[in-house]
Design a protein around this motif. Structure first.
Motif, PDB file in Angstrom:
ATOM      1  N   VAL A  24       0.838  -1.211   0.000  1.00  0.00           N
ATOM      2  CA  VAL A  24       0.000   0.000   0.000  1.00  0.00           C
ATOM      3  C   VAL A  24       0.866   1.252   0.000  1.00  0.00           C
ATOM      4  O   VAL A  24       0.562   2.236  -0.700  1.00  0.00           O
ATOM      5  CB  VAL A  24      -0.952  -0.004   1.219  1.00  0.00           C
ATOM      6  N   GLU A  25       1.963   1.231   0.751  1.00  0.00           N
ATOM      7  CA  GLU A  25       2.852   2.389   0.798  1.00  0.00           C
ATOM      8  C   GLU A  25       3.454   2.664  -0.580  1.00  0.00           C
ATOM      9  O   GLU A  25       3.508   3.811  -1.033  1.00  0.00           O
ATOM     10  CB  GLU A  25       3.955   2.152   1.827  1.00  0.00           C
ATOM     11  N   ALA A  26       3.918   1.614  -1.261  1.00  0.00           N
ATOM     12  CA  ALA A  26       4.483   1.792  -2.600  1.00  0.00           C
ATOM     13  C   ALA A  26       3.416   2.259  -3.586  1.00  0.00           C
ATOM     14  O   ALA A  26       3.666   3.125  -4.439  1.00  0.00           O
ATOM     15  CB  ALA A  26       5.115   0.488  -3.080  1.00  0.00           C
ATOM     16  N   ALA A  27       2.221   1.690  -3.479  1.00  0.00           N
ATOM     17  CA  ALA A  27       1.129   2.108  -4.357  1.00  0.00           C
ATOM     18  C   ALA A  27       0.785   3.574  -4.127  1.00  0.00           C
ATOM     19  O   ALA A  27       0.478   4.305  -5.076  1.00  0.00           O
ATOM     20  CB  ALA A  27      -0.098   1.224  -4.115  1.00  0.00           C
ATOM     21  N   SER A  28       0.846   4.027  -2.878  1.00  0.00           N
ATOM     22  CA  SER A  28       0.578   5.438  -2.583  1.00  0.00           C
ATOM     23  C   SER A  28       1.590   6.338  -3.288  1.00  0.00           C
ATOM     24  O   SER A  28       1.233   7.363  -3.867  1.00  0.00           O
ATOM     25  CB  SER A  28       0.629   5.685  -1.070  1.00  0.00           C
ATOM     26  N   MET A  41      -0.255  -2.054 -12.700  1.00  0.00           N
ATOM     27  CA  MET A  41       0.174  -3.024 -11.697  1.00  0.00           C
ATOM     28  C   MET A  41       1.567  -3.549 -12.029  1.00  0.00           C
ATOM     29  O   MET A  41       2.322  -3.925 -11.134  1.00  0.00           O
ATOM     30  CB  MET A  41      -0.838  -4.156 -11.599  1.00  0.00           C
ATOM     31  N   ASP A  42       1.915  -3.595 -13.312  1.00  0.00           N
ATOM     32  CA  ASP A  42       3.274  -3.982 -13.695  1.00  0.00           C
ATOM     33  C   ASP A  42       4.288  -2.984 -13.136  1.00  0.00           C
ATOM     34  O   ASP A  42       5.355  -3.374 -12.661  1.00  0.00           O
ATOM     35  CB  ASP A  42       3.398  -4.059 -15.218  1.00  0.00           C
ATOM     36  N   ASP A  43       3.956  -1.690 -13.226  1.00  0.00           N
ATOM     37  CA  ASP A  43       4.836  -0.656 -12.674  1.00  0.00           C
ATOM     38  C   ASP A  43       5.017  -0.865 -11.168  1.00  0.00           C
ATOM     39  O   ASP A  43       6.127  -0.736 -10.640  1.00  0.00           O
ATOM     40  CB  ASP A  43       4.250   0.736 -12.933  1.00  0.00           C
ATOM     41  N   LEU A  44       3.925  -1.159 -10.496  1.00  0.00           N
ATOM     42  CA  LEU A  44       3.994  -1.367  -9.056  1.00  0.00           C
ATOM     43  C   LEU A  44       4.840  -2.595  -8.717  1.00  0.00           C
ATOM     44  O   LEU A  44       5.649  -2.560  -7.785  1.00  0.00           O
ATOM     45  CB  LEU A  44       2.585  -1.524  -8.485  1.00  0.00           C
ATOM     46  N   ALA A  45       4.659  -3.668  -9.486  1.00  0.00           N
ATOM     47  CA  ALA A  45       5.441  -4.881  -9.237  1.00  0.00           C
ATOM     48  C   ALA A  45       6.927  -4.613  -9.411  1.00  0.00           C
ATOM     49  O   ALA A  45       7.758  -5.086  -8.614  1.00  0.00           O
ATOM     50  CB  ALA A  45       4.976  -5.993 -10.180  1.00  0.00           C
ATOM     51  N   LYS A  52       3.373  -9.727  -9.839  1.00  0.00           N
ATOM     52  CA  LYS A  52       1.984  -9.305  -9.699  1.00  0.00           C
ATOM     53  C   LYS A  52       1.171 -10.372  -8.949  1.00  0.00           C
ATOM     54  O   LYS A  52       0.236 -10.032  -8.216  1.00  0.00           O
ATOM     55  CB  LYS A  52       1.359  -9.045 -11.068  1.00  0.00           C
ATOM     56  N   LYS A  53       1.537 -11.630  -9.119  1.00  0.00           N
ATOM     57  CA  LYS A  53       0.836 -12.704  -8.431  1.00  0.00           C
ATOM     58  C   LYS A  53       0.914 -12.518  -6.920  1.00  0.00           C
ATOM     59  O   LYS A  53      -0.066 -12.745  -6.197  1.00  0.00           O
ATOM     60  CB  LYS A  53       1.432 -14.047  -8.838  1.00  0.00           C
ATOM     61  N   ASP A  61      -7.676  -7.198  -6.754  1.00  0.00           N
ATOM     62  CA  ASP A  61      -7.733  -6.416  -7.987  1.00  0.00           C
ATOM     63  C   ASP A  61      -7.209  -5.019  -7.704  1.00  0.00           C
ATOM     64  O   ASP A  61      -6.971  -4.639  -6.551  1.00  0.00           O
ATOM     65  CB  ASP A  61      -9.156  -6.363  -8.561  1.00  0.00           C
ATOM     66  N   LYS A  62      -7.004  -4.262  -8.769  1.00  0.00           N
ATOM     67  CA  LYS A  62      -6.435  -2.918  -8.620  1.00  0.00           C
ATOM     68  C   LYS A  62      -7.380  -2.012  -7.843  1.00  0.00           C
ATOM     69  O   LYS A  62      -6.936  -1.157  -7.071  1.00  0.00           O
ATOM     70  CB  LYS A  62      -6.136  -2.320  -9.993  1.00  0.00           C
ATOM     71  N   ARG A  63      -8.661  -2.204  -8.012  1.00  0.00           N
ATOM     72  CA  ARG A  63      -9.624  -1.356  -7.320  1.00  0.00           C
ATOM     73  C   ARG A  63      -9.520  -1.534  -5.814  1.00  0.00           C
ATOM     74  O   ARG A  63      -9.588  -0.565  -5.049  1.00  0.00           O
ATOM     75  CB  ARG A  63     -11.038  -1.671  -7.808  1.00  0.00           C
ATOM     76  N   SER A  64      -9.336  -2.781  -5.365  1.00  0.00           N
ATOM     77  CA  SER A  64      -9.172  -3.030  -3.935  1.00  0.00           C
ATOM     78  C   SER A  64      -7.921  -2.351  -3.398  1.00  0.00           C
ATOM     79  O   SER A  64      -7.927  -1.797  -2.294  1.00  0.00           O
ATOM     80  CB  SER A  64      -9.087  -4.538  -3.670  1.00  0.00           C
ATOM     81  N   LEU A  65      -6.851  -2.378  -4.192  1.00  0.00           N
ATOM     82  CA  LEU A  65      -5.610  -1.748  -3.765  1.00  0.00           C
ATOM     83  C   LEU A  65      -5.758  -0.233  -3.710  1.00  0.00           C
ATOM     84  O   LEU A  65      -5.321   0.412  -2.748  1.00  0.00           O
ATOM     85  CB  LEU A  65      -4.475  -2.135  -4.714  1.00  0.00           C
TER      86      LEU A  65
END
Length: 208
Positions: A24-28, A41-45, A52-53, A61-65
């Motif tokens: 979550v911190e990285a996604a933020s 999501m590839d960028d995040l991985a 991504k798995k 899913d991305k929406r949940s994240l």
């Protein structure tokens, strides 16, 4: 307005919880970075150095994240607004309004919630962002303006002032105007409300 439906994340152990926090911190950092193009999501991985798995193990899913990212950031907004209200206790009403606006503007500028809802993230998150804004920010704004009505210090209807402030928050956070003027969103928000409260035209200086 109902809350957005997202897939629930399974319960996890303490170690798994720490990894979810790291995700979550990285996604933020990626999803809420100013001026950042649409992030996948590839960028995040790649940012996390994991597959991504693995990410989907914690967030189906991305929406949940994205919802988890918004929950974390709006929790920070709420803490800031509560602290600002506590600091302003006993102060004149105008100071209380000013402290609220500075806190709200500064926090929402960091979130870029309007940008996230309208393009950078999943457009289905727009109602979710609006629901969080209503619960965390606008409810407190309405309470503050209601206090102004009870104190008899507002010259106009608090409902009108509330709508103006809401519009200013939503527009200034996402606009280029703060960068063009070299101001923060909080500065512009405070100037907007000052204009509404006290007028845009200064009294003419007396001639001698």
């Amino acid at each position: 307005m109902g809350t957005m439906e997202t897939k629930t994340v399974p319960s996890v152990s303490a170690g798994d919880g720490q990894r979810a926090d790291v995700i979550v911190e990285a996604a933020s950092r990626l999803f809420l970075a100013p001026g950042c193009a649409r992030v996948s999501m590839d960028d995040l991985a790649r940012e996390l150095g994991m597959s991504k798995k693995t990410i989907y193990r914690y967030f189906p899913d991305k929406r949940s994240l994205l919802a988890a990212v918004l929950d974390r950031r709006f929790a920070a907004v709420e803490r800031t607004l509560v602290a600002a209200a506590q600091d302003a206790q006993g102060q004149p009403y105008g100071v209380r309004v000013q402290r609220f606006l500075i806190a709200a503007g500064s926090e929402l500028e960091g979130i870029g919630a309007a940008q996230l809802a309208t393009g950078r993230g999943d457009p289905m998150l727009r109602p979710y962002v609006e629901q969080r804004m209503e619960a965390v920010v606008y409810r407190r704004l309405d309470e503050l303006l209601g206090d102004g009505r009870r104190l008899g210090v507002l010259s106009g209807p608090p409902e009108l002032l509330g709508e103006i402030i809401r519009g200013a928050l939503e527009q200034l956070v996402a606009s280029r105007l703060p960068r063009e003027l070299g101001w923060t969103a909080a500065d512009l928000l405070r100037a907007t409300v000052d204009t509404v409260l006290y007028g845009a035209i200064r009294p003419a200086l007396p001639r001698y």
